[in-house]
Scaffold this motif. Structure first.
Motif, short mmCIF file in Angstrom:
data_model
loop_
_atom_site.label_atom_id
_atom_site.label_comp_id
_atom_site.label_asym_id
_atom_site.label_seq_id
_atom_site.Cartn_x
_atom_site.Cartn_y
_atom_site.Cartn_z
N ASN A 48 0.81 -1.21 0.00
CA ASN A 48 0.00 0.00 0.00
C ASN A 48 0.85 1.26 0.00
N ASN A 102 -13.03 -5.00 -5.70
CA ASN A 102 -13.37 -5.85 -4.57
C ASN A 102 -13.83 -4.99 -3.39
N THR A 113 -9.55 -2.59 -7.17
CA THR A 113 -10.54 -1.66 -6.60
C THR A 113 -11.97 -2.16 -6.72
N CYS A 144 -6.24 -8.49 -6.45
CA CYS A 144 -6.37 -7.40 -5.46
C CYS A 144 -6.59 -6.12 -6.25
N GLY A 156 -8.22 -10.91 1.93
CA GLY A 156 -6.93 -11.04 2.58
C GLY A 156 -6.43 -12.45 2.72
N CYS A 175 -5.01 -6.92 4.11
CA CYS A 175 -5.99 -5.83 4.04
C CYS A 175 -6.81 -5.90 2.76
N CYS A 176 -6.17 -6.26 1.67
CA CYS A 176 -6.83 -6.21 0.36
C CYS A 176 -7.81 -7.35 0.18
N ALA A 177 -9.04 -7.01 -0.17
CA ALA A 177 -10.10 -7.99 -0.42
C ALA A 177 -10.33 -8.86 0.81
N TRP A 184 -0.58 -6.59 3.59
CA TRP A 184 -1.38 -5.82 2.66
C TRP A 184 -2.25 -6.72 1.79
N ASP A 185 -1.63 -7.72 1.15
CA ASP A 185 -2.40 -8.72 0.42
C ASP A 185 -2.06 -10.09 1.01
N THR A 218 -11.87 -4.72 0.79
CA THR A 218 -10.57 -4.16 1.20
C THR A 218 -10.73 -3.26 2.42
#
Length: 351
Positions: free
Chosen positions: A72, A312, A310, A308, A300, A296-298, A325-326, A315
């Motif tokens: 990120n 989804n 936008t 991963c 995770g 954090c993303c989707a 982060w992912d 997040t």
């Protein structure tokens, strides 16, 4: 390129230019080889699925810019560069918007999804380690032409060379494709990788490198993706993978001892990233994180790269509350913790 992106890039170049002019650090530059842990955008120029030059990657980076970092925000090497009094970001060598002047204080040849083993890079068609060395040789010629032989040679000698790779060799190659594990047991494969690392370091030494960081593996069995696919462990972490990481790290440490004895004037250090990751993942609350198991993303659990994105809706809002982060890569905040740990331990030898 949009006006917004142009302005963001101008800001980054300005930061690099300013730091290039004022730095008086004992370390003249940070020169990086490796995988997605240190790739600052080289894969943007490749035909590969291993990319992250789109949102939400980079949403906490300077100007909210997705640069190709699998994060990120900034990576550990960016924080390390800043800690040495160098620019706060390390540009990717294949990024056409940067010049040799920008690269004179730091450059990354790393490629996400790469490893020591050439076969690892072949999985997703990324830059193998031998090719990263070829890019370095090209960079070396350009730097000497730009700075002159005396100053250029001094820059190369006083630079800190960072090597950060190996995780993909096991998780994306050895354990997922039959080519390697059918050929040799994991202990022999570890020795094969250490042999490649040794040859690479010796080659760097012959090109004038004297300050080299050899980074170990994290507890790779505790990455969110490995937790999500490990259904039969009470801790969720794949302890077999963690055992392999520890064994490989011991072999890297032995290599550091060996080469420091053999190569006159070499200052090779082993960077322990296993310890800080293990401490934080085992007790995230004590370090100010709410979650050390998912990205954090989707969701995770499985998402990274193109999955991963936008579109989804899951997040997280605040990545600072997450270790990852992912499903594979740490957040900027976790990278800052790792960088701080290394500056207080192995890399402190170069201050």
């Amino acid at each position: 390129m949009s006006l917004k992106l142009c302005l963001q890039h101008m800001l980054l170049v300005h930061l690099l230019f300013c730091f290039t002019q004022i730095t008086t650090a004992r370390v003249s530059a940070i020169i990086v080889f490796g995988d997605s842990s240190v790739d600052t955008g080289n894969n943007n120029q490749l035909q590969t699925m291993a990319k992250s030059n789109f949102e939400p990657y980079g949403r906490d980076f300077i100007g909210g810019k997705p640069t190709g970092r699998f994060c990120n925000g900034r990576l550990a090497t960016d924080f390390i560069s800043e800690a040495f009094g160098l620019p706060p970001i390390i540009p990717a060598y294949l990024d056409p918007t940067f010049t040799i002047q920008n690269f004179s204080t730091g450059v990354s040849f790393a490629s996400a999804a790469s490893g020591y083993d050439n076969v690892t890079a072949d999985v997703l068609s990324v830059i193998p380690l031998w090719k990263q060395m070829e890019y370095f040789k090209d960079y070396r010629r350009k730097l000497i032409a730009f700075q002159g032989l005396t100053k250029g040679s001094k820059t190369l000698k006083n630079a800190l060379y960072v090597m950060s790779l190996g995780t993909n060799d096991f998780l994306e190659n050895y354990y997922t494709t039959p080519r390697r594990y059918r050929q040799q047991p994991v202990d022999q494969y570890e020795n094969f990788l250490v042999g490649i690392a040794e040859k690479f370091i010796i080659k760097l030494y012959r090109f004038g490198a004297r300050k080299i960081d050899l980074t170990g593996l994290p507890p790779m069995g505790c990455l969110p993706l490995e937790r999500a696919t490990n259904f039969f462990s009470a801790s969720n972490c794949n302890e077999d993978y963690n055992f392999v990481a520890n064994q490989f790290n011991i072999k890297l440490q032995n290599l550091v001892t060996k080469l420091n004895r053999q190569l006159l004037g070499l200052k090779l250090v082993y960077a322990d990233v296993y310890t800080p990751f293990a401490k934080v993942v085992n007790d995230p609350i004590s370090y100010g994180f709410d979650n050390g198991e998912r990205g954090c993303c989707a969701t995770g659990l499985f998402e990274m790269g193109y999955i991963c994105n936008t579109r989804n809706p899951f997040t997280c809002i605040d990545a600072n509350k997450y270790v990852f982060w992912d499903a594979f890569h740490p957040t900027e905040r976790m990278y800052s913790i790792v960088a701080d740990h290394l500056m207080k331990t192995s890399l402190g030898a170069f201050l």
